[in-house]
Design an enzyme around this catalytic site. Structure first.
Site, short mmCIF file in Angstrom:
data_model
loop_
_atom_site.label_atom_id
_atom_site.label_comp_id
_atom_site.label_asym_id
_atom_site.label_seq_id
_atom_site.Cartn_x
_atom_site.Cartn_y
_atom_site.Cartn_z
N ARG A 398 -3.31 -37.82 31.67
CA ARG A 398 -2.72 -36.82 32.55
C ARG A 398 -3.76 -35.78 32.95
NH1 ARG A 398 0.04 -31.96 33.28
NH2 ARG A 398 1.93 -32.18 34.55
N CYS A 399 -4.59 -35.37 32.01
CA CYS A 399 -5.63 -34.38 32.31
C CYS A 399 -6.59 -34.89 33.40
CB CYS A 399 -6.45 -34.07 31.05
SG CYS A 399 -5.53 -33.32 29.71
#
EC number: 3.5.3.6
Length: 410
Positions: A398-399
């Site tokens: 996600r980052c």
């Protein structure tokens, strides 16, 4: 599918359509042990392997029909106009704290020799002093820092594209990053939104300004859906920023009516909300068990006449999520099942940081095999990607992704 606005994110789990990534490059090779703390790294990734892992990540998304856009390509296109390019170079040098006229003149000449793509690569990688032929050496600033190897620091955090900006509905938060090291990254998104052909003619609401005085980062912003956002009061995002963002969203007429502010521990292992909590299906969430006990949640709700109500919630996390998302039940999937050894280890390697590409379908790191097994046991489909080097930057799938278009939840 198409929308009037080139930005459209109304949930965390709607099928992912378009995403911005940054392929790691020479900025990682400009990391040294002495610079790691300043540049927010605990280790130095091996670039060749990091690229291989990132390419596998991108290909995984593409195989699922996701359009992958690269940050460096977008900004190179955005500055194709010579006047825009000149403004961008000037803004970049100011952001890099180049105040000496002689040094600024030298760097402008160095940049002007590069084509657009190479210009962007050099800005991202950082400028070593030995790359410049004629460096002004008489300024006090130069003499004080004579042994420092860089004229402009590298930007190794760029492959975490989630943080500099966040798409919320059809608007964008151009974030003010917590550290000077990362705040330069938001300049790229500013120019992309303002000058890239794909975005420049759209009427895109700016929901937060990178010139704000308090910090806000994209890893703390989760678009839960049904008009609800979750935002972390964290090591990197301040309470004032969250209230400001909420008020701006409500005034902009976006469909959101509630912000849930999660007050999470202010330490490295809990850097952003999405390192300890992500949404993976309509009623399923990953969570690091250590935030459950001390977690305090505040609701910020839209009232009439653009007023807001701020209330400290007294219910459990499960009940808060059920209440605001209209769910009859909620499943919290703890990182490594909450095991006292496996949990902290896999949390350190972003076991709770999943990227949903559709409801119940996520991208995860291979090294978090205990958590991945538990996800599978709970009916979640996992796309497992290599993670030996990418994880050294302390960020997960996600980052490393900035969704700009998702389908609405079915």
């Amino acid at each position: 599918m198409s929308y009037d606005n080139p930005l459209h994110v109304t949930s965390e789990i709607g099928r992912l359509v378009s995403v911005i990534l940054h392929r790691p490059s020479h900025e990682l090779e400009n990391l040294t042990p002495n610079l790691m703390e300043k540049l927010l790294f605990d280790e130095i990734p091996y670039l060749k392997e990091a690229i291989r892992e990132h390419d596998y990540f991108a290909s995984t998304l593409k195989r699922q029909g996701v359009e992958v856009l690269y940050l460096s390509d977008l900004i190179a296109t955005a500055i194709a106009d010579p006047k825009v390019r000149a403004m961008f170079i000037n803004d970049f040098l100011n952001e890099a704290n180049i105040y000496d006229d002689g040094m600024k003149y030298t760097l402008q000449g160095y940049f002007e020799e590069k084509d657009d793509a190479m210009l962007i690569r050099k800005m991202m990688a950082g400028i070593r002093k030995n790359e410049l032929a004629n460096i002004p050496t008489q300024s006090l600033a130069y003499l004080v820092h004579e042994t420092y190897p860089f004229v402009i620091d590298p930007m190794p955090n760029l492959y975490f594209t989630r943080d500099p900006a966040a798409i919320i509905g059809g608007g964008i938060a151009l974030n003010h990053m917590r550290t000077k090291t990362r705040n330069r990254e938001t300049l790229f998104m500013k120019y992309i939104m303002k000058h890239h052909p794909r975005f420049k003619d759209a009427d895109i609401p700016i929901l937060y300004n990178r010139d704000a005085k308090t910090s806000l980062e994209g890893g703390d912003i989760l678009v839960l859906g049904k008009g609800v956002l979750a935002i972390g009061i964290s090591e990197r995002s301040e309470a004032h920023s969250i209230e400001t963002l909420a008020r701006n969203i409500f005034k902009a007429g976006e469909e959101f009516h509630t912000v849930l502010a999660f007050n999470i521990p202010k330490k490295r292992a809990f850097m952003h909300l999405d390192t300890v909590f992500t949404m993976i299906d309509h009623d399923k969430f990953t969570i690091h068990h250590e935030i459950e006990g001390p977690l305090t949640v505040y609701s910020i709700t839209k009232q009439e006449d653009n007023q807001v109500r701020i209330h400290e919630e007294s219910a459990t996390l499960e009940d808060i999520l059920k209440k605001y998302l209209g769910l009859s039940s909620v499943t919290l999937i703890r990182c490594a099942g909450g095991d006292k050894i496996d949990g902290p280890r896999e949390q350190w390697n972003d076991g709770s940081n999943t990227l949903a590409i559709a409801p119940g379908e996520v991208v995860v790191y291979s090294r978090n095999y205990v958590t991945n097994r538990i996800l599978n046991e709970n009916g979640v489909k996992t796309h497992v990607i290599h993670s030996s080097e990418l994880s050294r930057g302390r960020g997960g799938p996600r980052c490393m992704s900035m969704p700009i278009v998702r389908e609405d939840n079915p």
